[in-house]
Enzyme design. Sequence first.
Site, PDB file in Angstrom:
ATOM      1  N   GLY A 267       3.487   6.345  -7.177  1.00  0.00           N
ATOM      2  CA  GLY A 267       2.206   5.745  -7.517  1.00  0.00           C
ATOM      3  C   GLY A 267       1.481   5.360  -6.242  1.00  0.00           C
ATOM      4  O   GLY A 267       0.287   5.609  -6.077  1.00  0.00           O
ATOM      5  N   ALA A 268       2.239   4.747  -5.318  1.00  0.00           N
ATOM      6  CA  ALA A 268       1.662   4.288  -4.057  1.00  0.00           C
ATOM      7  C   ALA A 268       2.797   3.950  -3.107  1.00  0.00           C
ATOM      8  O   ALA A 268       3.959   3.897  -3.503  1.00  0.00           O
ATOM      9  CB  ALA A 268       0.789   3.062  -4.288  1.00  0.00           C
ATOM     10  N   MET A 269       2.447   3.747  -1.843  1.00  0.00           N
ATOM     11  CA  MET A 269       3.418   3.333  -0.832  1.00  0.00           C
ATOM     12  C   MET A 269       2.814   2.201  -0.018  1.00  0.00           C
ATOM     13  O   MET A 269       1.692   2.295   0.464  1.00  0.00           O
ATOM     14  CB  MET A 269       3.789   4.520   0.065  1.00  0.00           C
ATOM     15  CG  MET A 269       4.709   4.169   1.233  1.00  0.00           C
ATOM     16  SD  MET A 269       6.348   3.600   0.681  1.00  0.00           S
ATOM     17  CE  MET A 269       6.809   2.566   2.074  1.00  0.00           C
ATOM     18  N   GLU A 270       3.618   1.167   0.170  1.00  0.00           N
ATOM     19  CA  GLU A 270       3.114  -0.117   0.664  1.00  0.00           C
ATOM     20  C   GLU A 270       2.944  -0.213   2.174  1.00  0.00           C
ATOM     21  O   GLU A 270       2.934  -1.329   2.705  1.00  0.00           O
ATOM     22  CB  GLU A 270       4.079  -1.212   0.193  1.00  0.00           C
ATOM     23  CG  GLU A 270       5.513  -1.127   0.787  1.00  0.00           C
ATOM     24  CD  GLU A 270       6.503  -0.371  -0.076  1.00  0.00           C
ATOM     25  OE1 GLU A 270       6.066   0.416  -0.927  1.00  0.00           O
ATOM     26  OE2 GLU A 270       7.719  -0.563   0.099  1.00  0.00           O
ATOM     27  N   GLU A 302       1.578  -3.270  -4.625  1.00  0.00           N
ATOM     28  CA  GLU A 302       1.624  -2.934  -3.196  1.00  0.00           C
ATOM     29  C   GLU A 302       1.250  -4.130  -2.332  1.00  0.00           C
ATOM     30  O   GLU A 302       1.773  -4.292  -1.221  1.00  0.00           O
ATOM     31  CB  GLU A 302       0.686  -1.753  -2.891  1.00  0.00           C
ATOM     32  CG  GLU A 302       0.938  -0.491  -3.719  1.00  0.00           C
ATOM     33  CD  GLU A 302       2.382  -0.055  -3.757  1.00  0.00           C
ATOM     34  OE1 GLU A 302       3.076  -0.143  -2.727  1.00  0.00           O
ATOM     35  OE2 GLU A 302       2.843   0.371  -4.842  1.00  0.00           O
ATOM     36  N   HIS A 305       4.182  -6.311  -1.899  1.00  0.00           N
ATOM     37  CA  HIS A 305       5.108  -5.717  -0.930  1.00  0.00           C
ATOM     38  C   HIS A 305       4.812  -6.154   0.509  1.00  0.00           C
ATOM     39  O   HIS A 305       5.690  -6.064   1.372  1.00  0.00           O
ATOM     40  CB  HIS A 305       4.991  -4.193  -0.952  1.00  0.00           C
ATOM     41  CG  HIS A 305       5.953  -3.513  -1.868  1.00  0.00           C
ATOM     42  ND1 HIS A 305       7.291  -3.806  -1.910  1.00  0.00           N
ATOM     43  CD2 HIS A 305       5.765  -2.508  -2.769  1.00  0.00           C
ATOM     44  CE1 HIS A 305       7.875  -3.015  -2.796  1.00  0.00           C
ATOM     45  NE2 HIS A 305       6.972  -2.225  -3.335  1.00  0.00           N
ATOM     46  N   GLU A 324      11.495  -3.769  -4.703  1.00  0.00           N
ATOM     47  CA  GLU A 324      10.830  -3.262  -5.906  1.00  0.00           C
ATOM     48  C   GLU A 324      10.807  -4.231  -7.075  1.00  0.00           C
ATOM     49  O   GLU A 324       9.813  -4.346  -7.766  1.00  0.00           O
ATOM     50  CB  GLU A 324      11.443  -1.922  -6.320  1.00  0.00           C
ATOM     51  CG  GLU A 324      11.281  -0.823  -5.284  1.00  0.00           C
ATOM     52  CD  GLU A 324       9.852  -0.677  -4.779  1.00  0.00           C
ATOM     53  OE1 GLU A 324       8.916  -1.119  -5.457  1.00  0.00           O
ATOM     54  OE2 GLU A 324       9.685  -0.150  -3.663  1.00  0.00           O
TER      55      GLU A 324
END
Length: 826
Positions: A267-270, A302, A305, A324
């Site tokens: 979905g996304a990366m932080e 995110e 995170h 997570e």
Amino acid sequence: MTSPQASPFASLQHSEAVAREQLLTVDSYDVSLDLAGADSTFTSLTTIRFTSRGGPTFLDLKPESVAAIRLDGRALDPELLERGRFPLETTEGSHELVVDATMRYRNDGEGLHRSVDPADGQHYVYGMSFMDAAPSIFACFDQPDLKAPYTFHVLAPRDWTVIGNAPGNRVGDEPGGAARWEFETTQPLSTYFVTLVAGPYHVLREEHDGIPLGLSARASLAPDLEKDAEELFTLTRQCFDELHRLFGIRYPFGDYHQAFVPEFNAGAMENPGCVTFRDPLIFTSRVTRGIRVTRAATIAHEMAHQWFGNLVTPRWWDDLWLNESFAEYMGNRVTADVTEYADVWTDNSYLRRQWGLVADQRPSTHPVAGNGAVDASAALQDFDGISYAKGSAILKQLNARLGDDVFFAGVIDHFDQHRFGNATMHDLFQSWERAGAGDLSEFTDSWLRTAGADTIVLDRAAGVVRRTPPPEHPADRPHTFRAAVAHDAAWEERTVLLDSPEATFDAGDRPVLLDPFDDTWAVLMPDQVTVDGLKTLLPDVADPLLRAGIWNNLRSAFHNAAVDPDDVLDVAEASIPIEDTEDTLLRTMWWLRGSVVPLTSDPVRSTARLHEAARRRTAAERPGSEEQLAAFRALVATSADVGELTAWRDDEDLPEGISLDLDLRWRALLRLAILGATSPDELDRQLAADPTAVAQVHHTCAMASMPTAAAKEYAWARFTGEVDVPNYDLEAAGRGMWRWGQEELTEPYVERYFDELPGTVQVRAGWMLAEAAEFFFPSTSLTEETLARAQALIADGSVDLSMRRRLVDEADQLERMLNVKRTFRA
Ligand SMILES: [Zn+2]
């Protein structure tokens, strides 16, 4: 040499990471990348300053070629590089290591991913270092607990914008058409969250509370990004304010840029300072609330995170729940509390709860905390429903038990103690104890450190509710939850305290839902009286969370062969579940169509019944409403009427309130493809008419879905790597490959799948290696032979670990479908 089944790269073992961390301190990285040259490769010049206690170790490097490696000015032999590792002999003291290499751009969503936008031919690049991809961008000591500050220097084409973890500026032009970009030095970062976003991106900038904010997307998405920018910036502002209030520690990474990038896997990366999102989250067609809730929760996830994961990072992947589970819980909570998406917990119940419960019932289940990851590649498979959905549910319970004051005092202590460093779960438990949480060992042992979910059912005859722990993972888990008991159309709420295996519960002959409000974590299954009652009761249930709980109960029962698919279909026909508004993977309609309908006594008639229910619902909903759109999508996906589908495709005879856009056109085309009522030429024509990235993926799926031998060959060539396609197209081909009703056509590929899967380590790695194993699994081959064949491959010790994990899960799914078939269709 390596065997055909071995990955070209060695995966870092936990024990190796421990030894290297004890030997080395990394002082800084200086990385120069030249992205202005070829389309297929880029040069990467890295200087690493580090201090050693003296002894042998190794550098991680996955290059196309190496020009030079120098340690303290002395040239080393690049030929010593083997399986992504370069051996180093170090003496005690400070060192400087320089690596001059050429790297290959990737098209699988990892490393430095490069793609071409089919809409305008523009090239885009982004970095995804996550897990073990950093060494395919720059030379490094790739593990989460060797943090260091980074300074980047980038050459890029002059019409590109370059964004990194730290603020950067275009400082001048080079001869030959390149522009030079210089970046400030970052805070200490783990290798896995170093990124770079470069290309002719459309960029928007704002500011909030002293934090420069940015948004970017491909140029062809500019109007769609502009349309949603206010919502995205507003969500970002609201979440920053709330996270600052809860944590009392300011966001520590300077700018906060959110880049929507092409062909992104997750979905996304932080990444600190520069979060990357999958760009289908910039909507090019009309969407429903379901996907907008998901996007809002992803933004918040995110942001959480930046503290959980980035400021304090797990020492090793066995503690990824510290990333997570916390990001998931905090993301949902903040979204619910301070944004317009107060219904996120209901959406979460539809989208995430079964994901977690199913994962927790698989043979591959693992504890939320301490998953035992032995190497980095295998650990990727624990980014699953347990680490996210179950972890979030358990932290919600822990928060309720401790109260906000103690919960956040512990969390803040944890951040203070390990700021810009690494920590383990024991460190966090100690922080909570210091904050006055008392002894948490019973709670953490039962819920965080023991795998598996209890099953809770009503024994009407005995007048009790009964808890059964999974035999492989026994634990004495107490549950407190609400039950809903039907009195005609009214639902009475009762609280059940289940602190022993049974609790008295007298329901007479009334339908009963156990824990429909997600108070605890367990597999809850309705009995036959309740299932029968739901056929008349569900249409009148207005409480959205109760409705979600009802569907979760039914899904758990189906998963355990405890409800007849014909009964589920009766309930669905009475009240077609379009209220979660999306029908993507994990959602209710997807499950109904993909799992339940094929196991009913007459799948063709079942599809027709769902279709008529969707037609009634489309007509009943307000024209232009999201519910109407969701119902119409269900109508398209269940249609067998070629004339009607063709008319819709051509923008004719659409219901009032529905207008044809690219998404709906391709939904109609996909259905026509499955029915064999279109042709590759027609699909090509439709793609050429509006050649966007979204259309490209739909086209691939439709091509693979047709009931022809050529369609299956088309899909298979992508699986084997004979035709190399980007990750999204690979997924689309796999999803199209196995279709119910096409079993005769796909039969030859069942055996080929098991024969050819192990060799795919030669054509792909990381995330997509395991994903492809899942997408192309012969899920419609519901036979004992296929199950046995899957189990035989699982037993083969030479199979890649991440691949085996997916095989275990897919085989379990197949076995459960077979159980339903044996129980109800024999
Ligand atoms: Zn996350």
